[in-house]
Design an enzyme around this catalytic site. Structure first.
Site, PDB file in Angstrom:
ATOM      1  N   LYS A 191      -6.976  -8.740  -5.625  1.00 29.39           N
ATOM      2  CA  LYS A 191      -5.598  -8.776  -6.126  1.00 29.39           C
ATOM      3  C   LYS A 191      -5.514  -9.443  -7.490  1.00 29.39           C
ATOM      4  O   LYS A 191      -4.644  -9.127  -8.289  1.00 29.39           O
ATOM      5  CB  LYS A 191      -4.672  -9.499  -5.135  1.00 29.39           C
ATOM      6  CG  LYS A 191      -4.383  -8.697  -3.890  1.00 29.39           C
ATOM      7  CD  LYS A 191      -3.124  -9.220  -3.216  1.00 29.39           C
ATOM      8  CE  LYS A 191      -2.848  -8.488  -1.917  1.00 29.39           C
ATOM      9  NZ  LYS A 191      -1.691  -9.037  -1.204  1.00 29.39           N
ATOM     10  N   LYS A 242      -8.402   2.842   2.783  1.00 29.54           N
ATOM     11  CA  LYS A 242      -7.263   2.535   3.643  1.00 29.54           C
ATOM     12  C   LYS A 242      -5.975   3.140   3.097  1.00 29.54           C
ATOM     13  O   LYS A 242      -5.774   3.164   1.891  1.00 29.54           O
ATOM     14  CB  LYS A 242      -7.077   1.005   3.646  1.00 29.54           C
ATOM     15  CG  LYS A 242      -7.244   0.355   4.979  1.00 29.54           C
ATOM     16  CD  LYS A 242      -7.078  -1.153   4.860  1.00 29.54           C
ATOM     17  CE  LYS A 242      -5.633  -1.568   4.600  1.00 29.54           C
ATOM     18  NZ  LYS A 242      -5.314  -2.941   4.965  1.00 29.54           N
ATOM     19  N   LYS A 262      -0.067   0.266   0.887  1.00 30.07           N
ATOM     20  CA  LYS A 262       1.283   0.175   0.336  1.00 30.07           C
ATOM     21  C   LYS A 262       1.260   0.227  -1.181  1.00 30.07           C
ATOM     22  O   LYS A 262       2.207   0.647  -1.814  1.00 30.07           O
ATOM     23  CB  LYS A 262       1.916  -1.182   0.730  1.00 30.07           C
ATOM     24  CG  LYS A 262       2.348  -1.274   2.156  1.00 30.07           C
ATOM     25  CD  LYS A 262       3.398  -2.375   2.310  1.00 30.07           C
ATOM     26  CE  LYS A 262       2.827  -3.627   2.948  1.00 30.07           C
ATOM     27  NZ  LYS A 262       3.840  -4.664   3.208  1.00 30.07           N
TER      28      LYS A 262
END
Ligand code: TRP
Length: 325
Positions: free
Chosen positions: A112, A194, A197
């Site tokens: 991140k 994956k 979002k």
């Protein structure tokens, strides 16, 4: 004694079918057996910049989604993290116990923070400590989490053990709960990755609030692999993923799914998958709409009070042990 579980999700971005099948569906099943606490972790959300009005709305919308998914406020405690100030207080305390080195090893920070520690927010770095505080405040036995959060749970355990060793028995040391059927749902466009979002390509995710047309189109356009049979096959990640979504949405066994699609091709399979998905989402979205703000607050306020009663007891004990009070 009934064991206690705790889990949470961040009110950022739109929830997708992977969040439902990988997490929420299990939360719902677990509330029969455990004393469950399900938190909307809005303090975690601000580790990356958020638009204030959007965050405020997303926080309540996520509560609606928990409820529509079947989290039952009669049995489980649903609350907003910031309504229980002990989360931030215990996080500070634990940050004085945690070590730079152990946080530097957290792989999610590296992802991140995009590898740029100089520019990354300090909150993003210490985020796993806040997560540890969430869990430890409730003397949690089990934490249902996906694979990507396992490292944070290890840290939580290490912090609890260290505190207990240095200041005396204070925290229950939680275990991860990795559900057997807790499939990790992959992107429809890149089935090696994956469903996420934060994926820039919305075609890879089926969002829980997508309309029927959008869902059908996304499934039609989902990538497939070579081979024509509709089977669970780890070496064919695309069909494996699509069939897993079908299996979990219809609650069928693997053998049933395979038998059902024997002799059928991708076209027929995708049409049925689209139908099953739309059939699931329609009533789900109806339920989401039923929860107006007033109804929500009537659930979240007592939820926070119940959570706070437990959290404040743990924090008082921590402060006592540390000589703060
Ligand atoms: N870090 C989790 C995520 O990003 C969310 C989370 C915060 C959480 N606190 C938690 C999950 C406590 C389980 C338990 O998905």
């Amino acid at each position: 004694m009934t064991k206690r579980i705790f889990s949470g999700a961040q009110p950022t971005g739109q929830l997708h079918i992977g969040n439902y099948l990988g997490a929420l569906k299990n939360w719902v099943a677990l509330q029969d057996e455990y004393e469950a606490f399900y938190c909307i972790v809005n303090l975690h959300a601000i580790t990356l910049p958020q638009e204030p009005a959007a965050l405020r709305k997303a926080t309540l919308d996520l509560a609606r989604i928990y409820l529509a998914a079947g989290v039952d406020p009669e049995r489980s405690t649903i609350f907003i993290q910031s309504d229980v100030p002990e989360h931030a207080e215990l996080a500070w305390t634990l940050s004085c116990i945690a070590r730079m080195g152990e946080l530097e090893r957290m792989t999610q920070f590296k992802d991140k923070g995009k590898g740029n520690a100089e520019r990354a927010g300090v909150g993003l770095f210490t985020y796993p400590i806040l997560m540890a505080a969430d869990i430890l405040l409730y003397q949690t036995d089990l934490v249902p989490v996906g694979q990507d959060q396992k490292q944070h749970l290890e840290l939580t355990r290490d912090l609890a053990e260290r505190f207990n060793r240095d200041y005396g028995e204070t925290f229950r040391v939680p275990e991860p709960y990795i559900p057997q059927a807790g499939a990790s749902i992959k992107s429809l466009q890149e089935p090696e990755r994956k469903m996420s979002k934060s994926d820039e390509n919305a075609a890879g995710s089926i969002f829980l609030l997508d309309d029927a047309d959008t869902v059908t189109k996304k499934i039609k356009r989902a990538v497939t692999d070579s081979g024509t049979t509709i089977e669970f096959d780890e070496t064919r990640p695309a069909i494996n993923n699509l069939l897993t979504i079908y299996r979990l949405l219809t609650n069928k066994r693997e053998e049933e799914c395979v038998a059902h699609f024997a002799g059928k091709g991708y076209g027929a399979f995708k049409a049925e998958l689209a139908e099953a998905t739309v059939e699931f989402l329609r009533p789900f979205q109806e339920r989401v709409k039923q929860y107006d703000d007033e109804t929500l607050l009537a659930i979240l306020k007592p939820g926070a009070e119940k959570a706070r009663a437990i959290a404040s007891e743990t924090l008082a004990n921590v402060y006592l042990k540390l000589g703060i009070k």
